[in-house]
Design an enzyme around this catalytic site. Structure first.
Site, mmCIF file in Angstrom:
data_model
loop_
_atom_site.group_PDB
_atom_site.id
_atom_site.type_symbol
_atom_site.label_atom_id
_atom_site.label_comp_id
_atom_site.label_asym_id
_atom_site.label_seq_id
_atom_site.Cartn_x
_atom_site.Cartn_y
_atom_site.Cartn_z
ATOM 1 N N GLU A 183 0.819 -1.218 0.000
ATOM 2 C CA GLU A 183 0.000 0.000 0.000
ATOM 3 C C GLU A 183 0.848 1.262 0.000
ATOM 4 O O GLU A 183 1.092 1.865 1.052
ATOM 5 C CB GLU A 183 -0.948 0.011 1.218
ATOM 6 N N GLU A 275 -6.451 -7.188 -0.983
ATOM 7 C CA GLU A 275 -6.828 -7.000 0.415
ATOM 8 C C GLU A 275 -8.193 -6.339 0.484
ATOM 9 O O GLU A 275 -8.446 -5.359 -0.216
ATOM 10 C CB GLU A 275 -5.788 -6.110 1.101
HETATM 11 C C1 IDC Z 1 -3.377 -3.847 10.227
HETATM 12 C C2 IDC Z 1 -3.560 -4.997 11.171
HETATM 13 C C3 IDC Z 1 -3.124 -4.607 12.560
HETATM 14 C C4 IDC Z 1 -1.753 -4.011 12.527
HETATM 15 C C5 IDC Z 1 -1.689 -2.882 11.534
HETATM 16 C C6 IDC Z 1 -0.310 -2.289 11.440
HETATM 17 O O1 IDC Z 1 -4.907 -5.445 11.185
HETATM 18 O O2 IDC Z 1 -3.117 -5.741 13.395
HETATM 19 O O3 IDC Z 1 -1.418 -3.533 13.792
HETATM 20 O O4 IDC Z 1 -2.091 -3.345 10.267
HETATM 21 O O5 IDC Z 1 0.349 -2.632 10.311
HETATM 22 C C7 IDC Z 1 -4.314 -2.194 5.524
HETATM 23 C C8 IDC Z 1 -2.933 -2.749 5.648
HETATM 24 C C9 IDC Z 1 -2.882 -3.813 6.716
HETATM 25 C C10 IDC Z 1 -3.751 -3.423 7.901
HETATM 26 C C11 IDC Z 1 -5.200 -3.425 7.430
HETATM 27 C C12 IDC Z 1 -6.187 -3.144 8.570
HETATM 28 O O6 IDC Z 1 -2.416 -3.248 4.425
HETATM 29 O O7 IDC Z 1 -1.529 -3.981 7.095
HETATM 30 O O8 IDC Z 1 -3.610 -4.360 8.917
HETATM 31 N N1 IDC Z 1 -5.329 -2.454 6.374
HETATM 32 O O9 IDC Z 1 -5.986 -1.862 9.103
HETATM 33 N N2 IDC Z 1 -4.727 -1.335 4.642
HETATM 34 C C13 IDC Z 1 -6.012 -1.010 4.906
HETATM 35 C C14 IDC Z 1 -6.415 -1.713 6.020
#
Ligand code: IDC
Length: 349
Positions: A183, A275
């Site tokens: 991302e 995702e």
């Molecule tokens: C979130 C995880 C969380 C973690 C966080 C930090 O759910 O446990 O602490 O990342 O990296 C994304 C990201 C993905 C995120 C997810 C949800 O690619 O890493 O995971 N998310 O927030 N983009 C949109 C949402």
């Protein structure tokens, strides 16, 4: 453009042996379906990779060896630095056989205690999961999970090192797709494009035919969350063949605007949704299953592949399993599924 199926097979000596192995195990099948059918009517006893072989981008879709459009459906792991224990022989049996997934996305975070702290270790973890998923006939998306900082160019050298090693070990298999930037955020499309054009040749050196998935501006929103949209990519695409662009959404947060973007962009660009969640963009909070279903319907109609976030027992609502499931090894127990897990597992196969 897309090489002829026979050419691809010739360049992959391990393909037939692998296929025979998968068929011999009788692995059941398949979050992967023929696009033309428009519904879930995949062959019942054939694992996805055995059924479709090496994939290639054809127009805006992904096609199998015979040129048939394929929609891959499956799960993304959580970061392997936190939830490696959720991806085991047993849990992969549940994903591949009980849920009927066609693909798994393996998320190797770069920061947040991930790859940069121990490249050899995290490469081995990804490689181990790739082997186990391959034994089950799954396709694998190798996700270079850059997130913070948001400019992928910050990690270019590490990315090259990672993809060099992964393709050296697995580049001849034919079932891998390479997601080179999870991302990007706070970076222009030009910055992402130049990163992609630097890393893609490294991937292709080890896997000449592998499909590469390129993250898009604004947390892979095709630019929308940073006030842009897909038109900047259409006007200035990555200069490489066999490339798709990624789109991420969280149904409870994004709803109509993102749905329209996905619909519009997928007419013009090859898109893979690597995702998404039924919950909010935090990976937590309430679900919007009605909207999520609208997204799934659109993706089915247009053969847009997807992997749902995430295959772990994290406490947040987007993780499919209840906390404690992975330590207990109770992946196959219906009581271990959170609401999101029950919902998505019923829609993968
Ligand atoms: C979130 C995880 C969380 C973690 C966080 C930090 O759910 O446990 O602490 O990342 O990296 C994304 C990201 C993905 C995120 C997810 C949800 O690619 O890493 O995971 N998310 O927030 N983009 C949109 C949402």
């Amino acid at each position: 453009m897309e090489p002829a199926a026979t050419d691809r097979r010739r360049r992959r000596p391990g393909w037939r042996a692998l296929l025979a192995g998968v068929l011999a195990t009788g692995a059941a099948v398949a979050g992967a379906s023929l696009a033309s059918a428009g519904e879930n009517d995949r062959a019942a006893d054939v694992a996805p990779f055995a059924e479709h072989g090496a994939l290639a981008v054809c127009g805006t879709a992904l096609c199998g060896e015979s040129g048939e459009p394929v929609q891959l459906r499956g799960m993304s792991t959580h970061g392997t630095q936190w939830y490696e224990q959720c991806v085991t022989e047993e849990s992969l049996d549940v994903l591949a056989h009980d849920w009927g997934a066609g693909v798994i996305r393996v998320s190797t975070y770069v920061q947040e205690d991930g790859y940069e702290t121990d490249p050899a270790y995290f490469t081995d973890v990804a490689s181990r999961i790739i082997d186990q998923a391959t034994e089950r006939g799954l396709y694998v998306i190798v996700d270079w999970h850059m997130l913070t900082p948001g400019d992928p160019n910050v990690n270019t050298e590490l990315a090259k090192q990672f993809f060099t090693e992964i393709t050296a070990r697995h580049g001849d298999q034919g079932n891998l797709l390479y997601e080179i930037a999870n991302e990007p955020n706070g970076v222009s499309w030009n910055g992402i494009k130049s990163y992609a054009e630097e890393v893609i040749p490294v991937v292709r050196a080890g896997d000449p035919d592998g499909v590469v998935l390129v993250g898009t501006r604004g947390w892979s929103s095709l630019g929308v969350s940073e006030g842009s949209d897909e038109s900047e990519i259409v006007a200035n695409p990555v200069n490489a063949d066999n490339v798709m662009y990624t789109f991420h959404f969280y149904a409870a947060s994004h709803q109509e605007g993102y749905l329209d973007t996905l619909d519009r962009a997928s007419d013009q660009l090859p898109i893979f949704v690597t995702e998404f969640g039924t919950e909010e963009y935090t990976g937590d909070g309430g679900h919007d299953f009605a909207y999520a279903q609208r997204y799934l319907d659109l993706m089915a109609e247009k053969n847009i592949g997807w992997t749902n976030w995430n295959f772990s027992d994290d406490f947040r609502s987007g993780a499919v399993f209840e906390p404690g499931t992975c330590d207990a090894g109770s992946w196959g127990d219906p009581g271990s599924l959170k609401e999101s897990g029950a919902w998505i597992s019923a829609r993968i196969g």
